[in-house]
Design an enzyme around this catalytic site. Structure first.
Site, PDB file in Angstrom:
ATOM      1  N   ARG A 171       0.806  -1.214   0.000  1.00 60.51           N
ATOM      2  CA  ARG A 171       0.000   0.000   0.000  1.00 60.51           C
ATOM      3  C   ARG A 171       0.847   1.277   0.000  1.00 60.51           C
ATOM      4  O   ARG A 171       0.313   2.378   0.054  1.00 60.51           O
ATOM      5  CB  ARG A 171      -0.951   0.012   1.188  1.00 60.51           C
ATOM      6  N   ARG A 175       6.156   7.143  -6.826  1.00 64.05           N
ATOM      7  CA  ARG A 175       5.619   8.060  -7.823  1.00 64.05           C
ATOM      8  C   ARG A 175       6.716   8.474  -8.798  1.00 64.05           C
ATOM      9  O   ARG A 175       7.820   8.842  -8.376  1.00 64.05           O
ATOM     10  CB  ARG A 175       5.028   9.296  -7.144  1.00 64.05           C
TER      11      ARG A 175
END
Length: 381
Positions: A171, A175
């Protein structure tokens, strides 16, 4: 019908409010001297800083109804959580993003180049990672994993990452742009007057009686038609099957005349640093101005019988014990277990509120249909 709610945090407060708005009278008790549970906030007398007494909480959600609900009881200020980490004597942004990658490797990669580069670093031999460490090595490769995940995780969980499930790491995002917002939800903010004022607003109703400094005793249930219990599941049964495992936190509080670290959260990934992070609380209220500062060094350790439980461990032994407690709970009558402790799950605030709303509505539907009230509206397993 007389209803008792054990716990004056978000779970208990939201359920209480929903029930009284449907015409019930409710009693809410909490063993602590304040509302809001671990979300409790209070003003520091000397500095004026709003302090998150049990560690910081940032509200973030994609649930439009939940966002509207909390804004009904408190004005919110925009807040973006931008976490930094100190590793090897240098400061980086988290979560790992394009800036982190380029800074760490001394490169000037574009997004597509960075994606290819990280894939080239990854340990690809294991197609189905089962442990946190295997997932981390597959995720970002040995160098980034070692710097940003390995040491911090050992300190946070008190065991080697090879003993933790891969799901913990799945989780956490990577990026390939310069977005350093730790969360990705549409709605993010802080209650302007703190979380305790928000919970007090939810509980502010003439048909809600609140009793603080009041510990729950199971014999109390005899005086009520139904109990909503948000305390520890194992505690309700006097730990008859053993104690479910948690991690707890110790806070070393200190003050500073000025700005100590320039951000709200600074993680420390090196194993040689005993604490996991330092939080500087005035930065959680950037719309306020304070010269003085209140900071916490945060240490994670195993939770003892007299400690505040924070993070459920939920490894193999705990899950087996949990199954036995769930069976006991389903055999009990007149009680519904709710919230983080009552269902032995880690829950963000927005999920806690969503489940409390759904639980209250499920209870009301069951009453109208003369149906039995389940022990769990949200299954712990």
């Amino acid at each position: 019908m007389k209803v008792l709610i054990v716990g004056a945090g978000f779970s208990g407060a939201v359920i209480a409010r929903e029930l009284v708005e449907a015409g019930y009278r409710v009693t809410v008790i909490d063993r602590r001297p304040h509302l809001a549970g671990n979300c409790h906030t209070e003003r520091d007398v000397d500095t004026g800083v709003m302090v998150h007494v049990y560690g910081p909480h940032i509200f973030h959600t994609d649930d439009e109804e939940v966002w509207a609900y909390v804004n009904r009881f408190s004005s919110f200020q925009p807040y973006v959580n931008r976490v930094k980490t100190t590793v090897g004597g240098r400061v980086y942004s988290l979560p790992i993003n394009l800036h982190t990658i380029n800074q760490f490797f001394g490169t000037t990669l574009r997004p597509d180049e960075a994606r290819e580069f990280i894939e080239s670093q990854a340990v690809t031999g294991n197609a189905n990672p089962r442990t946190f460490e295997e997932q981390g090595l597959r995720f970002v490769g040995p160098r980034l994993y070692k710097a940003f995940f390995h040491g911090y995780t050992k300190k946070q969980w008190g065991c080697h990452p090879s003993e933790l499930p891969a799901s913990i790491l799945k989780r956490l995002p990577v990026r390939f742009n310069y977005n350093d917002n730790y969360f990705f939800h549409r709605f993010q903010g802080m209650p302007e007057q703190g979380y305790t004022a928000l919970v007090a607003g939810i509980l502010d109703h003439p048909n809600i009686e609140v009793r603080l400094n009041t510990s729950f005793q199971r014999a109390m249930a005899a005086d009520y038609d139904h109990v909503f219990y948000s305390g520890p599941l194992d505690g309700y049964f006097d730990y008859s099957e053993g104690r479910l495992g948690y991690r707890t936190l110790d806070f070393e509080r200190f003050t500073y005349d000025g700005d100590y670290q320039g951000c709200a959260v600074m993680n420390y990934g090196d194993e040689s640093v005993p604490y996991t992070r330092i939080t500087e609380h005035k930065h959680f209220s950037p719309w306020e101005q304070h010269r003085g500062s209140v900071c916490y060094r945060e240490y994670s350790r195993a939770c003892g019988p007299d400690d505040i439980p924070y993070y459920p461990i939920r490894l193999v032994d705990e899950k087996a014990m949990l199954a036995r407690y769930v069976d006991k709970a389903k055999g009990a009558r007149g009680v519904t277990f709710v919230g983080r402790l009552g269902t032995y799950r880690y829950l963000d605030m927005d999920v806690t509120i969503r489940e409390a709303l759904d639980t209250a509505r499920g209870f009301l539907d069951a009453r109208r249909g003369d149906q039995p009230i389940p022990a769990f509206f949200n299954e712990p397993m």
